[in-house]
Design a protein around this motif. Sequence first.
Motif, PDB file in Angstrom:
ATOM      1  N   MET A 154       0.960   5.148  -7.584  1.00 52.82           N
ATOM      2  CA  MET A 154       0.023   4.083  -7.916  1.00 52.82           C
ATOM      3  C   MET A 154       0.726   2.726  -7.917  1.00 52.82           C
ATOM      4  O   MET A 154       0.164   1.721  -7.442  1.00 52.82           O
ATOM      5  CB  MET A 154      -0.614   4.355  -9.286  1.00 52.82           C
ATOM      6  N   ALA A 155       1.955   2.688  -8.421  1.00 52.62           N
ATOM      7  CA  ALA A 155       2.712   1.435  -8.410  1.00 52.62           C
ATOM      8  C   ALA A 155       2.941   0.955  -6.980  1.00 52.62           C
ATOM      9  O   ALA A 155       2.900  -0.250  -6.703  1.00 52.62           O
ATOM     10  CB  ALA A 155       4.040   1.628  -9.129  1.00 52.62           C
ATOM     11  N   GLU A 156       3.172   1.889  -6.075  1.00 50.53           N
ATOM     12  CA  GLU A 156       3.350   1.514  -4.675  1.00 50.53           C
ATOM     13  C   GLU A 156       2.074   0.893  -4.112  1.00 50.53           C
ATOM     14  O   GLU A 156       2.124  -0.107  -3.381  1.00 50.53           O
ATOM     15  CB  GLU A 156       3.756   2.741  -3.851  1.00 50.53           C
ATOM     16  N   LEU A 157       0.938   1.467  -4.454  1.00 49.27           N
ATOM     17  CA  LEU A 157      -0.339   0.916  -3.983  1.00 49.27           C
ATOM     18  C   LEU A 157      -0.585  -0.477  -4.547  1.00 49.27           C
ATOM     19  O   LEU A 157      -1.223  -1.316  -3.906  1.00 49.27           O
ATOM     20  CB  LEU A 157      -1.493   1.847  -4.347  1.00 49.27           C
ATOM     21  N   PHE A 158      -0.085  -0.728  -5.749  1.00 47.66           N
ATOM     22  CA  PHE A 158      -0.221  -2.041  -6.377  1.00 47.66           C
ATOM     23  C   PHE A 158       0.799  -3.040  -5.818  1.00 47.66           C
ATOM     24  O   PHE A 158       0.745  -4.220  -6.132  1.00 47.66           O
ATOM     25  CB  PHE A 158      -0.027  -1.927  -7.893  1.00 47.66           C
ATOM     26  N   GLY A 159       1.762  -2.545  -5.024  1.00 44.64           N
ATOM     27  CA  GLY A 159       2.794  -3.419  -4.493  1.00 44.64           C
ATOM     28  C   GLY A 159       3.871  -3.762  -5.495  1.00 44.64           C
ATOM     29  O   GLY A 159       4.513  -4.810  -5.385  1.00 44.64           O
ATOM     30  N   GLU A 171       7.482  -3.072  -7.830  1.00 44.26           N
ATOM     31  CA  GLU A 171       8.852  -2.650  -7.540  1.00 44.26           C
ATOM     32  C   GLU A 171       9.148  -1.232  -7.999  1.00 44.26           C
ATOM     33  O   GLU A 171      10.115  -0.616  -7.540  1.00 44.26           O
ATOM     34  CB  GLU A 171       9.849  -3.617  -8.177  1.00 44.26           C
ATOM     35  N   THR A 172       8.348  -0.693  -8.914  1.00 48.27           N
ATOM     36  CA  THR A 172       8.564   0.668  -9.405  1.00 48.27           C
ATOM     37  C   THR A 172       7.931   1.718  -8.488  1.00 48.27           C
ATOM     38  O   THR A 172       8.018   2.914  -8.769  1.00 48.27           O
ATOM     39  CB  THR A 172       7.972   0.824 -10.814  1.00 48.27           C
ATOM     40  N   GLY A 173       7.311   1.294  -7.405  1.00 44.89           N
ATOM     41  CA  GLY A 173       6.738   2.232  -6.455  1.00 44.89           C
ATOM     42  C   GLY A 173       7.811   2.969  -5.678  1.00 44.89           C
ATOM     43  O   GLY A 173       8.990   2.584  -5.683  1.00 44.89           O
ATOM     44  N   TYR A 174       7.429   4.016  -4.983  1.00 42.48           N
ATOM     45  CA  TYR A 174       8.386   4.845  -4.259  1.00 42.48           C
ATOM     46  C   TYR A 174       9.176   4.058  -3.226  1.00 42.48           C
ATOM     47  O   TYR A 174      10.332   4.373  -2.943  1.00 42.48           O
ATOM     48  CB  TYR A 174       7.676   6.019  -3.588  1.00 42.48           C
ATOM     49  N   LYS A 178       6.880  -1.957  -0.947  1.00 45.38           N
ATOM     50  CA  LYS A 178       6.848  -2.426   0.445  1.00 45.38           C
ATOM     51  C   LYS A 178       5.931  -1.597   1.347  1.00 45.38           C
ATOM     52  O   LYS A 178       5.483  -2.079   2.375  1.00 45.38           O
ATOM     53  CB  LYS A 178       8.262  -2.388   1.036  1.00 45.38           C
ATOM     54  N   SER A 179       5.678  -0.363   0.986  1.00 46.55           N
ATOM     55  CA  SER A 179       4.976   0.521   1.915  1.00 46.55           C
ATOM     56  C   SER A 179       3.467   0.448   1.770  1.00 46.55           C
ATOM     57  O   SER A 179       2.735   0.679   2.730  1.00 46.55           O
ATOM     58  CB  SER A 179       5.430   1.966   1.709  1.00 46.55           C
ATOM     59  N   ILE A 213       3.931   5.598   2.181  1.00 46.44           N
ATOM     60  CA  ILE A 213       4.673   6.169   1.059  1.00 46.44           C
ATOM     61  C   ILE A 213       5.618   7.258   1.569  1.00 46.44           C
ATOM     62  O   ILE A 213       5.249   8.095   2.390  1.00 46.44           O
ATOM     63  CB  ILE A 213       3.708   6.752   0.009  1.00 46.44           C
ATOM     64  N   ALA A 214       6.836   7.244   1.060  1.00 47.64           N
ATOM     65  CA  ALA A 214       7.829   8.243   1.451  1.00 47.64           C
ATOM     66  C   ALA A 214       8.782   8.494   0.296  1.00 47.64           C
ATOM     67  O   ALA A 214       9.006   7.615  -0.541  1.00 47.64           O
ATOM     68  CB  ALA A 214       8.611   7.770   2.676  1.00 47.64           C
ATOM     69  N   ASP A 215       9.316   9.693   0.231  1.00 40.00           N
ATOM     70  CA  ASP A 215      10.388  10.029  -0.701  1.00 40.00           C
ATOM     71  C   ASP A 215      11.210  11.141  -0.057  1.00 40.00           C
ATOM     72  O   ASP A 215      10.904  12.323  -0.194  1.00 40.00           O
ATOM     73  CB  ASP A 215       9.827  10.482  -2.044  1.00 40.00           C
ATOM     74  N   VAL A 216      12.228  10.727   0.673  1.00 42.95           N
ATOM     75  CA  VAL A 216      13.040  11.677   1.439  1.00 42.95           C
ATOM     76  C   VAL A 216      13.687  12.700   0.515  1.00 42.95           C
ATOM     77  O   VAL A 216      13.812  13.882   0.873  1.00 42.95           O
ATOM     78  CB  VAL A 216      14.109  10.929   2.266  1.00 42.95           C
ATOM     79  N   ASP A 217      14.082  12.284  -0.689  1.00 44.85           N
ATOM     80  CA  ASP A 217      14.704  13.218  -1.622  1.00 44.85           C
ATOM     81  C   ASP A 217      13.770  14.354  -2.003  1.00 44.85           C
ATOM     82  O   ASP A 217      14.214  15.450  -2.343  1.00 44.85           O
ATOM     83  CB  ASP A 217      15.167  12.482  -2.882  1.00 44.85           C
ATOM     84  N   GLN A 218      12.472  14.080  -1.977  1.00 46.16           N
ATOM     85  CA  GLN A 218      11.468  15.085  -2.319  1.00 46.16           C
ATOM     86  C   GLN A 218      10.995  15.843  -1.075  1.00 46.16           C
ATOM     87  O   GLN A 218      10.163  16.738  -1.156  1.00 46.16           O
ATOM     88  CB  GLN A 218      10.271  14.409  -3.000  1.00 46.16           C
ATOM     89  N   GLY A 219      11.548  15.483   0.083  1.00 46.17           N
ATOM     90  CA  GLY A 219      11.134  16.144   1.315  1.00 46.17           C
ATOM     91  C   GLY A 219       9.884  15.564   1.934  1.00 46.17           C
ATOM     92  O   GLY A 219       9.350  16.111   2.899  1.00 46.17           O
TER      93      GLY A 219
END
Length: 326
Positions: free
Chosen positions: A86-91, A93-96, A100-101, A106-112
Amino acid sequence: MPDVVAEYTEQLIDQLREMILIREFETRVSSLFEDNELPGFVHLCLGQEAVATGACWAIDDDDFITSTHRGHGHSIAKGLEPDRMMAELFGKETGYCGGKSGSMHIADVDQGMLGANGIVGAGPSLAAGAGLSIDQSDDDRVCLSFFGEGAMAEGVVHESMNLAGVRDLPVVFICENNQYGEMTPAEDQHNVDGFEARGEAYGMPAETIDGMSVHEVYEATAEAVERARNGGGPSLIICETYRYHGHYEGDPMTYRTEEEVEQWRERDPITTLEKSLVESNNLDESDVEEIRAVASERIDEAVEFARDSDYPDEQAAFEGVYTEEI
């Protein structure tokens, strides 16, 4: 369905929780976007929750997925947290991706989770690359690649499937046929009698399943994943599903009728599973309401987290642009 409920009761209840959480996330995003709290565009998967949930239940935490511009459900099903999403959608800094995305990347390589993607058909090429990496590293991971039926007309999808077929890569291609590529009916885009022919052309097993049934998606994906882990190569699964909202939020949807939407809603993956679990006495109505209340509270927390988070500093625009020099 009674026999399935009896054998997979606990799994189905957990899958119901996940689908309800995805539905609650998407419903809230729709409201937030309508209230002008979210920037950019959002593309929601309301109605398609069974595909994301069923497929991701068939893989392990260290496996990979690639997603689409309609990727919130895939992300949650892969284990990403609603608050950072949700933070990512709001733009924020705590977003994934540090804000920026936005919704579509949305991406999280650590989570696959190798990324949602605003480019139609771009995910399968990333999945083929992940499959090639897995093959060369000689481990037993797999990669699921979600894409829509509209992407079936993209050359890169065919190139990716061909590469996966030639190299026997551990990739499961999952086509979410929600009946419309943007505003165009699937039958007006493809001159084939069923998409199985696409997979068969590249030497991989292909089947069409009910994408409104979380258990059917799970079983088909689990079989394909096991085959891929054991060196049997890629598969294509076509999930017949439907999106209740438009291609994007704000889409006037003049290309389809209310009657059509209502017919698909009668097969809703969540209410259908709820009914089966209640009728089999594995849940009662109060249990269902509790699951819904927990999901609503979880998304309340996610929205509060996003609202309370800071926007990124301007200098952050220059971060993450280039890789570190080796």
